[in-house]
Design an enzyme around this catalytic site. Structure first.
Site, mmCIF file in Angstrom:
data_model
loop_
_atom_site.group_PDB
_atom_site.id
_atom_site.type_symbol
_atom_site.label_atom_id
_atom_site.label_comp_id
_atom_site.label_asym_id
_atom_site.label_seq_id
_atom_site.Cartn_x
_atom_site.Cartn_y
_atom_site.Cartn_z
ATOM 1 C CE LYS A 1 24.737 13.094 23.301
ATOM 2 N NZ LYS A 1 24.770 11.819 24.005
ATOM 3 C CE LYS B 1 20.913 5.655 17.186
ATOM 4 N NZ LYS B 1 20.995 4.704 18.275
ATOM 5 C CE LYS C 1 15.792 12.899 20.088
ATOM 6 N NZ LYS C 1 16.027 11.484 20.417
HETATM 7 P P1 TYM Z 1 21.213 9.130 25.209
HETATM 8 O O1 TYM Z 1 22.661 9.115 25.510
HETATM 9 O O2 TYM Z 1 20.782 9.349 23.804
HETATM 10 O O3 TYM Z 1 20.508 10.235 26.077
HETATM 11 C C1 TYM Z 1 20.676 10.308 27.484
HETATM 12 C C2 TYM Z 1 19.365 10.726 28.128
HETATM 13 O O4 TYM Z 1 18.957 12.013 27.649
HETATM 14 C C3 TYM Z 1 17.608 11.926 27.183
HETATM 15 N N1 TYM Z 1 17.432 12.862 26.063
HETATM 16 C C4 TYM Z 1 16.394 13.712 25.926
HETATM 17 N N2 TYM Z 1 15.321 13.933 26.697
HETATM 18 C C5 TYM Z 1 14.441 14.884 26.287
HETATM 19 N N3 TYM Z 1 14.616 15.616 25.161
HETATM 20 C C6 TYM Z 1 15.681 15.440 24.354
HETATM 21 N N4 TYM Z 1 15.843 16.175 23.252
HETATM 22 C C7 TYM Z 1 16.631 14.432 24.718
HETATM 23 N N5 TYM Z 1 17.785 13.968 24.159
HETATM 24 C C8 TYM Z 1 18.257 12.999 24.988
HETATM 25 C C9 TYM Z 1 17.436 10.480 26.744
HETATM 26 O O5 TYM Z 1 16.081 10.112 26.707
HETATM 27 C C10 TYM Z 1 18.226 9.751 27.808
HETATM 28 O O6 TYM Z 1 17.449 9.540 28.965
HETATM 29 N N6 TYM Z 1 19.976 4.332 25.183
HETATM 30 C C11 TYM Z 1 20.289 5.436 26.055
HETATM 31 C C12 TYM Z 1 21.459 5.153 26.974
HETATM 32 C C13 TYM Z 1 21.280 3.926 27.794
HETATM 33 C C14 TYM Z 1 20.354 3.733 28.850
HETATM 34 C C15 TYM Z 1 20.554 2.399 29.317
HETATM 35 C C16 TYM Z 1 19.402 4.548 29.459
HETATM 36 C C17 TYM Z 1 21.980 2.774 27.638
HETATM 37 N N7 TYM Z 1 21.538 1.856 28.554
HETATM 38 C C18 TYM Z 1 19.814 1.875 30.368
HETATM 39 C C19 TYM Z 1 18.649 4.006 30.500
HETATM 40 C C20 TYM Z 1 18.854 2.702 30.935
HETATM 41 C C21 TYM Z 1 20.609 6.627 25.181
HETATM 42 O O7 TYM Z 1 20.973 6.479 24.056
HETATM 43 O O8 TYM Z 1 20.528 7.810 25.794
#
Ligand code: TYM
Length: 321
Positions: free
Chosen positions: A192, A110, A189
């Site tokens: 967003k 980031k 990858k």
């Molecule tokens: P976030 O909101 O960025 O993404 C949600 C989920 O989507 C998966 N993901 C992907 N997987 C494969 N390829 C991609 N290009 C891709 N983009 C996103 C992410 O790996 C995720 O599983 N920190 C987390 C949210 C969170 C969380 C938690 C998750 C907060 N607390 C506790 C698990 C447990 C996040 O930013 O995900």
């Protein structure tokens, strides 16, 4: 088994979210006790506009419901509706070495992408650890980008348990290898923050424009192409059955098929795959009261579990007599 996962309402959900995580969430909820939540406090680290946060949160709720969330069985809620989790995050902070957070890739990424490093972006994995530990989660289905955060969670839990007694369950990540990193339209990858996403419920017109603009190499129609190097083939494979995938692989290798033709096929696959979910989503859009009720009831159930854990923690650390 207790399954838990969260998703940030930091924009529209995309194919990376779906194939990396949501698809597994939907499968796993049937034979397990699943807990899924909208991580609005995590999104606050990057979304500063209150109206946008509200809209994104509602959209994530609608998306999950449309994509098949089992509202009878699965606990589904907004992270901020269970304030116990932020309390636990503070407690865990005292056990978290700075170095552990400084090593986190997502924080470093980031910063590298020019996002202003506020404290919450840095402390983000501690809140995530609290999310996971407060519900005594055993398995956390996520994409590969979250793996390190779950390792951090385990580190923190181990530290806590060894100092204060065995209170936390040690969680494991669940990552589907073929879906661990879904590429975006530019080959990086899908994310967003990279502006390279295809939204699950984006308009057909917009999906078409994005698919047709996907970056490829400059091979001519006649030339053989390498499917293993192609983000187009990678996305197509997500939607294709094994025979279709094999046939497409052969077309790539043989030559004679242009990228334009593959893009058209991919576009149609995306539309067909999500068509029934689009219908479901419309139904939920027409019953927003129902959506609110689901989230409120979910938060009540989640708060019960969270409260039990937090009580044990407070006794263990010496703030509750
Ligand atoms: P976030 O909101 O960025 O993404 C949600 C989920 O989507 C998966 N993901 C992907 N997987 C494969 N390829 C991609 N290009 C891709 N983009 C996103 C992410 O790996 C995720 O599983 N920190 C987390 C949210 C969170 C969380 C938690 C998750 C907060 N607390 C506790 C698990 C447990 C996040 O930013 O995900």
């Amino acid at each position: 088994m207790r399954i838990l996962s969260g998703i940030q309402p930091s924009g529209k959900l995309h194919l990376g979210n779906y194939f990396g995580a949501i698809k597994q969430h939907m499968h796993l909820q049937h034979d397990n006790q699943a807990i899924y939540f909208i991580a609005d406090y995590h999104a606050l680290t990057t979304v500063g506009d209150p109206q946008a946060l509200r809209e994104n949160t509602l959209n994530v709720a609608l998306d999950y419901l449309a994509l098949g969330l089992d509202t009878q069985k699965t606990i589904f809620f907004k992270q901020s509706d269970v304030p116990q989790v932020t309390e636990l995050a503070w407690i865990l902070s005292s056990l978290t070495p700075m170095g552990l957070l400084e090593r986190c890739h997502s924080y470093k990424d980031k910063i590298a992408h020019g996002i202003f490093p506020n404290h919450a972006i840095f402390a983000y994995p501690v809140l995530m650890a609290a999310d996971i530990l407060i519900y005594q989660s055993e398995l956390v289905p996520v994409g590969k980008d979250q793996k390190q955060h779950i390792e951090v969670t385990r580190d923190i839990a181990l530290k806590f348990n060894s100092r204060y007694g065995e209170i936390f369950t040690l969680p494991k990540e669940l990552i589907v290898e073929e879906h661990e990193v879904i590429p975006g339209i530019d080959g990086q990858k899908m994310s967003k923050s990279y502006n390279n996403t295809i939204g699950i419920f984006e308009s057909e017109k917009s999906i078409k424009r994005k698919v047709m603009s996907m970056v490829t190499d400059s091979k001519t129609v006649a030339e053989p192409k390498d499917p293993d190097q192609s983000n187009l083939f990678a996305l197509y494979s997500l939607f294709a059955d094994p025979d279709e995938r094999e046939a497409m692989e052969q077309k790539f290798r043989a030559g004679g098929t242009g990228y334009g033709a593959v893009k058209k096929e991919l576009f149609q696959k995306i539309i067909d795959y999500f068509a029934p979910y689009r219908e479901m989503r419309k139904e939920f859009e027409n019953s927003l009261d129902n959506v609110e009720r689901i989230l409120t009831e979910g938060a009540q159930k989640a708060a019960e579990i969270a409260g039990t854990t937090l009580n044990k923690v407070k006794q263990a650390i010496g703030v509750l007599f």
